[in-house]
Design a protein around this motif. Structure first.
Motif, PDB file in Angstrom:
ATOM      1  N   VAL A  61       5.516 -17.962 -11.536  1.00 31.28           N
ATOM      2  CA  VAL A  61       6.416 -17.842 -11.232  1.00 31.28           C
ATOM      3  C   VAL A  61       6.641 -16.119 -10.796  1.00 31.28           C
ATOM      4  CG1 VAL A  61       8.944 -16.715 -11.915  1.00 31.28           C
ATOM      5  CG2 VAL A  61       8.103 -18.574 -12.990  1.00 31.28           C
ATOM      6  N   ILE A  62       7.386 -16.309  -9.157  1.00 35.66           N
ATOM      7  CA  ILE A  62       7.018 -14.904  -8.251  1.00 35.66           C
ATOM      8  C   ILE A  62       8.117 -14.492  -8.602  1.00 35.66           C
ATOM      9  CG2 ILE A  62       6.776 -13.998  -5.886  1.00 35.66           C
ATOM     10  CD1 ILE A  62       5.417 -16.761  -4.690  1.00 35.66           C
ATOM     11  N   CYS A  63       7.717 -12.848  -8.722  1.00 35.18           N
ATOM     12  CA  CYS A  63       9.175 -12.231  -9.215  1.00 35.18           C
ATOM     13  C   CYS A  63       9.087 -11.189  -8.503  1.00 35.18           C
ATOM     14  CB  CYS A  63       8.841 -11.894 -10.897  1.00 35.18           C
ATOM     15  SG  CYS A  63       8.788 -12.958 -11.560  1.00 35.18           S
ATOM     16  N   LEU A  64      10.397 -11.024  -8.707  1.00 34.68           N
ATOM     17  CA  LEU A  64      10.942  -9.656  -7.647  1.00 34.68           C
ATOM     18  C   LEU A  64      10.741  -8.178  -8.460  1.00 34.68           C
ATOM     19  CD1 LEU A  64      11.314  -8.492  -4.566  1.00 34.68           C
ATOM     20  CD2 LEU A  64      11.152 -11.417  -5.077  1.00 34.68           C
ATOM     21  N   GLY A  65      10.166  -6.768  -8.432  1.00 36.02           N
ATOM     22  CA  GLY A  65      10.567  -6.146  -9.950  1.00 36.02           C
ATOM     23  C   GLY A  65      12.114  -4.946  -8.986  1.00 36.02           C
ATOM     24  N   ILE A  66      12.722  -4.484  -9.799  1.00 36.47           N
ATOM     25  CA  ILE A  66      13.560  -3.828  -8.776  1.00 36.47           C
ATOM     26  C   ILE A  66      14.185  -3.908  -7.705  1.00 36.47           C
ATOM     27  CG2 ILE A  66      13.782  -1.238  -8.907  1.00 36.47           C
ATOM     28  CD1 ILE A  66      12.452  -1.318 -11.860  1.00 36.47           C
ATOM     29  N   ASN A  67      14.924  -4.940  -8.116  1.00 35.63           N
ATOM     30  CA  ASN A  67      15.248  -5.495  -6.747  1.00 35.63           C
ATOM     31  C   ASN A  67      17.172  -5.767  -6.309  1.00 35.63           C
ATOM     32  OD1 ASN A  67      14.915  -6.485  -4.084  1.00 35.63           O
ATOM     33  ND2 ASN A  67      15.418  -8.408  -4.688  1.00 35.63           N
ATOM     34  N   TYR A  68      17.698  -4.588  -7.243  1.00 38.01           N
ATOM     35  CA  TYR A  68      19.245  -4.214  -7.356  1.00 38.01           C
ATOM     36  C   TYR A  68      18.501  -2.657  -7.697  1.00 38.01           C
ATOM     37  CZ  TYR A  68      20.848  -9.021  -8.065  1.00 38.01           C
ATOM     38  OH  TYR A  68      20.706 -10.696  -7.948  1.00 38.01           O
ATOM     39  N   ALA A  69      19.545  -1.983  -6.366  1.00 37.76           N
ATOM     40  CA  ALA A  69      19.713  -0.281  -6.366  1.00 37.76           C
ATOM     41  C   ALA A  69      20.536  -0.052  -8.334  1.00 37.76           C
ATOM     42  CB  ALA A  69      20.321   0.178  -5.574  1.00 37.76           C
ATOM     43  N   ASP A  70      21.196  -0.439  -8.924  1.00 34.82           N
ATOM     44  CA  ASP A  70      21.822  -0.046 -10.025  1.00 34.82           C
ATOM     45  C   ASP A  70      21.023   0.324 -11.174  1.00 34.82           C
ATOM     46  OD1 ASP A  70      22.238  -2.877  -9.722  1.00 34.82           O
ATOM     47  OD2 ASP A  70      24.266  -2.865 -10.295  1.00 34.82           O
ATOM     48  N   HIS A  71      19.789  -1.365 -10.857  1.00 35.00           N
ATOM     49  CA  HIS A  71      18.806  -1.498 -12.624  1.00 35.00           C
ATOM     50  C   HIS A  71      17.658  -0.121 -12.054  1.00 35.00           C
ATOM     51  CE1 HIS A  71      16.751  -3.398 -15.061  1.00 35.00           C
ATOM     52  NE2 HIS A  71      15.500  -4.033 -13.409  1.00 35.00           N
ATOM     53  N   ALA A  72      17.396  -0.308 -10.766  1.00 33.72           N
ATOM     54  CA  ALA A  72      16.527   0.961 -10.259  1.00 33.72           C
ATOM     55  C   ALA A  72      16.369   2.767 -11.609  1.00 33.72           C
ATOM     56  CB  ALA A  72      16.402   0.846  -8.982  1.00 33.72           C
ATOM     57  N   LYS A  73      18.015   2.679 -11.190  1.00 32.75           N
ATOM     58  CA  LYS A  73      18.285   3.891 -11.708  1.00 32.75           C
ATOM     59  C   LYS A  73      18.031   3.678 -13.612  1.00 32.75           C
ATOM     60  CE  LYS A  73      22.197   5.386  -8.201  1.00 32.75           C
ATOM     61  NZ  LYS A  73      23.317   4.926  -8.979  1.00 32.75           N
ATOM     62  N   GLU A  74      18.486   2.439 -13.616  1.00 28.84           N
ATOM     63  CA  GLU A  74      18.752   2.463 -15.571  1.00 28.84           C
ATOM     64  C   GLU A  74      17.501   2.687 -15.868  1.00 28.84           C
ATOM     65  OE1 GLU A  74      20.771  -1.288 -17.282  1.00 28.84           O
ATOM     66  OE2 GLU A  74      19.314  -2.051 -16.077  1.00 28.84           O
ATOM     67  N   ALA A  75      16.656   1.406 -15.007  1.00 26.91           N
ATOM     68  CA  ALA A  75      14.616   1.410 -15.575  1.00 26.91           C
ATOM     69  C   ALA A  75      14.151   3.324 -15.259  1.00 26.91           C
ATOM     70  CB  ALA A  75      14.053   0.383 -14.335  1.00 26.91           C
ATOM     71  N   GLU A  76      14.340   3.447 -14.209  1.00 30.77           N
ATOM     72  CA  GLU A  76      13.788   5.235 -14.321  1.00 30.77           C
ATOM     73  C   GLU A  76      14.379   5.791 -15.643  1.00 30.77           C
ATOM     74  OE1 GLU A  76      14.043   6.910 -10.684  1.00 30.77           O
ATOM     75  OE2 GLU A  76      13.594   8.599 -11.589  1.00 30.77           O
ATOM     76  N   SER A  77      15.726   6.026 -16.356  1.00 34.31           N
ATOM     77  CA  SER A  77      15.820   6.726 -16.932  1.00 34.31           C
ATOM     78  C   SER A  77      15.113   5.835 -18.345  1.00 34.31           C
ATOM     79  CB  SER A  77      17.645   6.817 -16.697  1.00 34.31           C
ATOM     80  OG  SER A  77      17.778   5.339 -18.237  1.00 34.31           O
ATOM     81  N   PHE A  78      15.021   4.722 -18.584  1.00 32.08           N
ATOM     82  CA  PHE A  78      14.342   4.572 -19.812  1.00 32.08           C
ATOM     83  C   PHE A  78      12.963   4.760 -20.446  1.00 32.08           C
ATOM     84  CE2 PHE A  78      11.850   0.774 -22.251  1.00 32.08           C
ATOM     85  CZ  PHE A  78      12.049   1.177 -23.252  1.00 32.08           C
ATOM     86  N   ASN A  79      12.099   4.698 -18.529  1.00 34.46           N
ATOM     87  CA  ASN A  79      10.417   5.120 -18.437  1.00 34.46           C
ATOM     88  C   ASN A  79      10.383   5.645 -17.068  1.00 34.46           C
ATOM     89  OD1 ASN A  79       8.031   5.561 -18.904  1.00 34.46           O
ATOM     90  ND2 ASN A  79       8.014   4.523 -20.392  1.00 34.46           N
ATOM     91  N   LYS A  80      10.639   6.440 -16.962  1.00 32.51           N
ATOM     92  CA  LYS A  80      10.156   8.011 -15.846  1.00 32.51           C
ATOM     93  C   LYS A  80       8.862   7.854 -15.304  1.00 32.51           C
ATOM     94  CE  LYS A  80      12.177  11.820 -13.532  1.00 32.51           C
ATOM     95  NZ  LYS A  80      12.028  11.891 -12.096  1.00 32.51           N
ATOM     96  N   ASP A  81       7.970   7.354 -15.994  1.00 27.04           N
ATOM     97  CA  ASP A  81       6.251   7.533 -15.729  1.00 27.04           C
ATOM     98  C   ASP A  81       6.219   6.199 -15.147  1.00 27.04           C
ATOM     99  OD1 ASP A  81       5.818   9.368 -16.100  1.00 27.04           O
ATOM    100  OD2 ASP A  81       4.952   9.159 -17.592  1.00 27.04           O
TER     101      ASP A  81
END
Ligand code: MG
Length: 291
Positions: free
Chosen positions: A71-91
């Protein structure tokens, strides 16, 4: 039209349904991949056998139990999800993102609605869900412009991009943490594109044990579906049967405080307007899928 792979009296069939209640077995196609390769005009032959989708002798499988490719996947493709992912693991998740992030999700077998998501608890301590709109390619796409992308789409399904967050971050590349056995539930069916007006804007939701965790609309995709197809097909042939998981909105377990990772017995419902519900239970013990 709604296209299913289903098991009727222990035999797998491809079937088509207008109402999601009664489906007609399409004997001309042994598998959904074959239907996608050959195409289907939406007509149901007069003598097709009908089955009731809710009946106990009908089991709905993933519409494509054995995808022809990852399956071809898109990562971080909703702006609000980008924020929460960064707060979980910034690196792991903090990056400049001028262009879409693509990654691959290996899938040996995709299970359907009603089946189990295995926890892999010997190697995974942070099991997460991601409800995503899956785009199914129906006509080979190479160097296709966004304005013509719709012509190459067969239809849409629901994909749960199940993720082991500890593996996803530990191994740097997301491939392994996204690709364990049972990490690609899909379904309940493929809804053909003619059921929607142009590129669809659909409400997308996740419930865990009845609690609403994710709620957005596919109009909030950062890279929209035509742009995804134009970008990929500029150098990659997308053949019929290709599955593109378009990304997930905010509300995943790793974004919660504290994180609400999945546990044994949890029920995950992935819901997309106009397609239906993909329902799976999390299970600690190993599972052997029967297809
Ligand atoms: Mg995802």
């Amino acid at each position: 039209m709604r296209y299913y792979t289903l098991k009727h009296k222990d035999v797998a069939h491809v079937a088509a349904s207008k109402d999601g209640k009664r489906a007609y077995i399409l004997r001309a196609y042994r598998t959904m991949n074959m239907l996608l390769l050959k195409g289907h005009d939406g007509s149901i032959p007069g003598l097709s056998e009908a089955v009731e989708l809710g009946s106990p002798d009908v089991e709905i499988l993933s519409p494509i139990p054995h995808p022809r490719q990852d399956v071809i996947c898109l990562g971080i493709n909703y702006a609000d999800h980008a924020k929460e992912a960064e707060s979980f693991n910034k690196d792991a998740f903090s990056k400049e993102r001028p262009d879409p992030i693509f990654f691959s999700k290996r899938v040996d077998y995709s299970q359907g609605t009603g089946n189990i998501i295995p926890m892999h608890e010997d190697i995974c301590d942070s099991l997460d869900y991601e409800t995503e709109l899956g785009v199914i390619i129906g006509k080979e796409a190479y160097q296709v412009k966004a304005s013509e992308a719709l012509d190459h789409i067969f239809g849409y399904t629901i994909v749960n991009d199940v993720s082991a967050r500890n593996l996803q971050t530990k191994h740097k590349q997301w491939y392994f943490g996204k690709s364990l056995d049972g990490f690609t539930p899909m379904g309940p069916c493929i809804v053909s594109k003619d059921e929607f007006d142009g590129i669809p804007e659909l409400d997308i939701k996740t419930y865990v044990n009845g609690d609403l965790r994710q709620s957005s609309n596919t109009r909030n995709l950062i890279t929209d579906i035509p742009e995804i197809i134009e970008t990929l097909s500029a150098g990659m042939t997308l053949s019929p049967g290709t599955i593109i998981a378009t990304g997930t909105p905010s509300g995943v377990a790793m974004g919660m405080d504290p994180p609400g990772f999945l546990e044994d017995g949890d029920e995950v419902i992935c819901e997309i307007e106009g397609i239906g519900r993909l329902v799976n239970k999390v299970c600690a013990s190993d599972v052997e899928y029967e297809d």
